[in-house]
Design a protein around this motif. Sequence first.
Motif, PDB file in Angstrom:
ATOM      1  N   VAL A 157       0.950  -1.058  -0.052  1.00  0.00           N
ATOM      2  CA  VAL A 157       0.133  -0.226  -0.135  1.00  0.00           C
ATOM      3  C   VAL A 157       0.774   1.454  -0.123  1.00  0.00           C
ATOM      4  O   VAL A 157       1.524   1.387   0.564  1.00  0.00           O
ATOM      5  N   ALA A 158       1.668   2.046  -0.808  1.00  0.00           N
ATOM      6  CA  ALA A 158       2.019   2.887  -1.152  1.00  0.00           C
ATOM      7  C   ALA A 158       0.574   4.240  -1.162  1.00  0.00           C
ATOM      8  O   ALA A 158      -0.127   3.970  -1.091  1.00  0.00           O
ATOM      9  N   THR A 159       1.355   5.621  -1.420  1.00  0.00           N
ATOM     10  CA  THR A 159       0.245   6.471  -0.496  1.00  0.00           C
ATOM     11  C   THR A 159      -0.136   7.339  -2.034  1.00  0.00           C
ATOM     12  O   THR A 159       0.840   7.678  -2.716  1.00  0.00           O
ATOM     13  N   HIS A 160      -1.205   7.652  -1.768  1.00  0.00           N
ATOM     14  CA  HIS A 160      -1.442   7.958  -3.398  1.00  0.00           C
ATOM     15  C   HIS A 160      -2.470   9.812  -3.031  1.00  0.00           C
ATOM     16  O   HIS A 160      -3.242  10.441  -3.693  1.00  0.00           O
ATOM     17  N   GLY A 161      -1.371  10.085  -1.647  1.00  0.00           N
ATOM     18  CA  GLY A 161      -1.401  11.690  -1.033  1.00  0.00           C
ATOM     19  C   GLY A 161      -2.857  11.607  -0.072  1.00  0.00           C
ATOM     20  O   GLY A 161      -3.173  10.702   0.424  1.00  0.00           O
ATOM     21  N   TYR A 162      -2.979  12.532   0.689  1.00  0.00           N
ATOM     22  CA  TYR A 162      -4.638  12.739   1.237  1.00  0.00           C
ATOM     23  C   TYR A 162      -5.254  12.270   0.592  1.00  0.00           C
ATOM     24  O   TYR A 162      -7.185  11.773   0.882  1.00  0.00           O
ATOM     25  N   ARG A 163      -5.563  13.482  -0.077  1.00  0.00           N
ATOM     26  CA  ARG A 163      -6.800  13.765  -0.914  1.00  0.00           C
ATOM     27  C   ARG A 163      -6.064  13.250  -2.686  1.00  0.00           C
ATOM     28  O   ARG A 163      -5.194  13.957  -2.803  1.00  0.00           O
ATOM     29  N   TRP A 164      -7.617  13.415  -3.475  1.00  0.00           N
ATOM     30  CA  TRP A 164      -6.989  12.916  -4.718  1.00  0.00           C
ATOM     31  C   TRP A 164      -7.385  14.727  -6.006  1.00  0.00           C
ATOM     32  O   TRP A 164      -8.343  14.409  -6.424  1.00  0.00           O
ATOM     33  N   TRP A 165      -6.975  15.392  -4.951  1.00  0.00           N
ATOM     34  CA  TRP A 165      -6.691  16.837  -5.186  1.00  0.00           C
ATOM     35  C   TRP A 165      -5.509  16.983  -6.711  1.00  0.00           C
ATOM     36  O   TRP A 165      -4.602  16.373  -6.712  1.00  0.00           O
ATOM     37  N   ASP A 166      -5.427  18.105  -6.913  1.00  0.00           N
ATOM     38  CA  ASP A 166      -4.996  18.359  -8.243  1.00  0.00           C
ATOM     39  C   ASP A 166      -4.115  19.682  -7.103  1.00  0.00           C
ATOM     40  O   ASP A 166      -4.358  20.847  -7.110  1.00  0.00           O
ATOM     41  N   TYR A 167      -2.988  19.638  -7.089  1.00  0.00           N
ATOM     42  CA  TYR A 167      -1.708  20.181  -6.449  1.00  0.00           C
ATOM     43  C   TYR A 167      -1.077  21.584  -7.364  1.00  0.00           C
ATOM     44  O   TYR A 167      -0.123  21.837  -6.185  1.00  0.00           O
ATOM     45  N   GLN A 168      -1.224  21.320  -8.305  1.00  0.00           N
ATOM     46  CA  GLN A 168      -0.419  22.428  -8.887  1.00  0.00           C
ATOM     47  C   GLN A 168      -0.860  23.728  -8.145  1.00  0.00           C
ATOM     48  O   GLN A 168       0.355  24.961  -8.207  1.00  0.00           O
ATOM     49  N   GLN A 180       1.469  14.117   5.619  1.00  0.00           N
ATOM     50  CA  GLN A 180       2.355  13.682   7.063  1.00  0.00           C
ATOM     51  C   GLN A 180       0.750  13.617   7.002  1.00  0.00           C
ATOM     52  O   GLN A 180       0.507  12.059   7.557  1.00  0.00           O
ATOM     53  N   LYS A 181      -1.195  13.513   6.861  1.00  0.00           N
ATOM     54  CA  LYS A 181      -1.114  13.236   7.288  1.00  0.00           C
ATOM     55  C   LYS A 181      -2.324  12.197   6.090  1.00  0.00           C
ATOM     56  O   LYS A 181      -2.241  10.696   6.959  1.00  0.00           O
ATOM     57  N   ALA A 182      -1.322  12.019   5.264  1.00  0.00           N
ATOM     58  CA  ALA A 182      -1.237  10.953   4.576  1.00  0.00           C
ATOM     59  C   ALA A 182      -0.967   9.798   4.915  1.00  0.00           C
ATOM     60  O   ALA A 182      -1.017   8.397   5.499  1.00  0.00           O
ATOM     61  N   VAL A 183       0.621   9.491   5.584  1.00  0.00           N
ATOM     62  CA  VAL A 183       1.602   8.956   6.184  1.00  0.00           C
ATOM     63  C   VAL A 183       0.632   9.045   7.420  1.00  0.00           C
ATOM     64  O   VAL A 183       0.137   7.207   7.603  1.00  0.00           O
ATOM     65  N   GLU A 184       0.622   9.383   8.434  1.00  0.00           N
ATOM     66  CA  GLU A 184      -0.215   8.991   9.893  1.00  0.00           C
ATOM     67  C   GLU A 184      -1.321   8.227   9.230  1.00  0.00           C
ATOM     68  O   GLU A 184      -1.935   7.397  10.622  1.00  0.00           O
ATOM     69  N   VAL A 185      -2.571   8.813   8.634  1.00  0.00           N
ATOM     70  CA  VAL A 185      -3.897   7.854   8.553  1.00  0.00           C
ATOM     71  C   VAL A 185      -3.292   6.229   7.822  1.00  0.00           C
ATOM     72  O   VAL A 185      -3.874   5.850   8.680  1.00  0.00           O
ATOM     73  N   THR A 190      -3.675   0.540   7.991  1.00  0.00           N
ATOM     74  CA  THR A 190      -2.257  -0.685   7.825  1.00  0.00           C
ATOM     75  C   THR A 190      -1.605  -1.123   8.093  1.00  0.00           C
ATOM     76  O   THR A 190      -1.177  -2.236   8.865  1.00  0.00           O
ATOM     77  N   GLY A 191      -1.526  -0.054   9.808  1.00  0.00           N
ATOM     78  CA  GLY A 191      -0.424  -0.868  10.831  1.00  0.00           C
ATOM     79  C   GLY A 191       0.903  -0.120  10.145  1.00  0.00           C
ATOM     80  O   GLY A 191       2.068  -0.319  11.292  1.00  0.00           O
ATOM     81  N   THR A 192       0.852   0.343   9.434  1.00  0.00           N
ATOM     82  CA  THR A 192       3.277   0.367   8.468  1.00  0.00           C
ATOM     83  C   THR A 192       2.584   1.887   7.373  1.00  0.00           C
ATOM     84  O   THR A 192       1.469   2.299   7.246  1.00  0.00           O
ATOM     85  N   ARG A 193       4.321   2.725   7.699  1.00  0.00           N
ATOM     86  CA  ARG A 193       3.580   3.662   6.633  1.00  0.00           C
ATOM     87  C   ARG A 193       3.735   3.433   5.217  1.00  0.00           C
ATOM     88  O   ARG A 193       4.154   2.178   5.275  1.00  0.00           O
ATOM     89  N   PRO A 194       3.574   3.966   4.256  1.00  0.00           N
ATOM     90  CA  PRO A 194       4.114   3.821   3.407  1.00  0.00           C
ATOM     91  C   PRO A 194       5.634   4.201   2.534  1.00  0.00           C
ATOM     92  O   PRO A 194       6.365   5.272   3.332  1.00  0.00           O
ATOM     93  N   VAL A 195       6.141   3.462   2.182  1.00  0.00           N
ATOM     94  CA  VAL A 195       7.776   3.850   1.659  1.00  0.00           C
ATOM     95  C   VAL A 195       7.423   4.285   0.469  1.00  0.00           C
ATOM     96  O   VAL A 195       8.772   4.749  -0.238  1.00  0.00           O
ATOM     97  N   GLY A 196       6.543   4.124  -0.594  1.00  0.00           N
ATOM     98  CA  GLY A 196       6.204   4.954  -1.786  1.00  0.00           C
ATOM     99  C   GLY A 196       4.715   6.008  -1.981  1.00  0.00           C
ATOM    100  O   GLY A 196       4.251   6.057  -0.746  1.00  0.00           O
ATOM    101  N   ILE A 197       5.285   6.857  -2.934  1.00  0.00           N
ATOM    102  CA  ILE A 197       4.338   7.628  -3.228  1.00  0.00           C
ATOM    103  C   ILE A 197       4.238   8.462  -4.702  1.00  0.00           C
ATOM    104  O   ILE A 197       5.328   8.205  -5.312  1.00  0.00           O
ATOM    105  N   TYR A 198       2.700   8.366  -4.857  1.00  0.00           N
ATOM    106  CA  TYR A 198       2.266   8.381  -6.225  1.00  0.00           C
ATOM    107  C   TYR A 198       1.443  10.079  -5.872  1.00  0.00           C
ATOM    108  O   TYR A 198       0.519   9.693  -5.530  1.00  0.00           O
ATOM    109  N   GLN A 199       1.899  11.699  -6.246  1.00  0.00           N
ATOM    110  CA  GLN A 199       0.928  12.507  -5.355  1.00  0.00           C
ATOM    111  C   GLN A 199      -0.498  12.139  -6.574  1.00  0.00           C
ATOM    112  O   GLN A 199      -1.385  12.407  -6.241  1.00  0.00           O
TER     113      GLN A 199
END
Length: 337
Positions: A157-168, A180-185, A190-199
């Motif tokens: 489970v990698a993170t896709h960010g906290y919201r499905w927003w356009d961050y431009q 930070q919220k994405a990591v904590e949530v 899931t019990g573990t933090r993500p090591v990969g991110i795709y905003q």
Amino acid sequence: QARTAASSHAMSQADAPVFVHDAQQYAPEGIIRPPAPSYARDLVGYGQRPPHPRWPGDARLAVQFVINYEEGSENCVLDGDGQSEHLLSEIVGVAPYKGVRHANMESLYEYGSRAGFWRLHRLFTERDMPCTVYACALALQRNPEAGAAMVEAGWEVATHGYRWWDYQNVDEATERDHIQKAVEVQKGVTGTRPVGIYQGKPGPNTLRLVAEEGGFLYNSDSYADDLPYWNLSFGRPLLIIPYTLDCNDMRFAQSLEGERFFTYLKDAFDVLYAEGATAPKMMSIGLHCRIVGRPGRALGLAKFLDYVKSHQQVWVCRRDAICDHWYKHHKPATAKL
């Protein structure tokens, strides 16, 4: 010394720092690479002879499936957003509804989390094929049963960010807070933090903020190569594992059947598999619960899964496995991990 390509909105093109990733310094024996002019983009990469990845099992191709889990994190006035969602659905050419709910759009997304996800879950688990989930944290939080099923299936489970927003155009402080919220949530679900991110829809600050967070081993907000590469712009090396928008069901959202999707994936696989006899590569496939999770498209995906399984010397893996392999066997030449 590599310098960051991230810049403030006020920075001019002339003042923008130059981005040089480690691939530009890759020079196979006997190959002379002429220096490329300084520029805030890398248009050179590995050049005519990319490195041999030495995939496990002497694989000719690393195949990696991504399930995007976004439903429940999209734009919705119920979450204080100023408009409804308008992207990546069955409705052609829809404009966002300002300040009000869009009942049809909401239910199209709800299909993904209620039904589409479970169809994809069955397709992969019945074949014992691993995958990575790009999970928007708010969506994950709103369907913990799905999150538990991802973990039980052995998926990354990698993170896709906290919201499905356009961050431009999202300010830096808000995006930093969302990362930070994405990591904590995700840790909570899931019990573990993500090591990969795709905003997914990154802004000018995204990559720098990802590096500054400190816990991510790879980022996938790139479509620039068939192999991973190192970004050395922020001190500590950050691995970039490119993703895909062509082998992605988003391009077939308006197709009434899955055959076109299967054909495109098969063609891409066949080319990369043939090239893999001498120069192995990586193939990513992007999936969405509300798109390919529909019955009429799922058959095309099922056919491709079986097609991949029918070949020898194919490494079907999670993205964090590719990350681990690259850290072990392809450490950057110009910086220490």
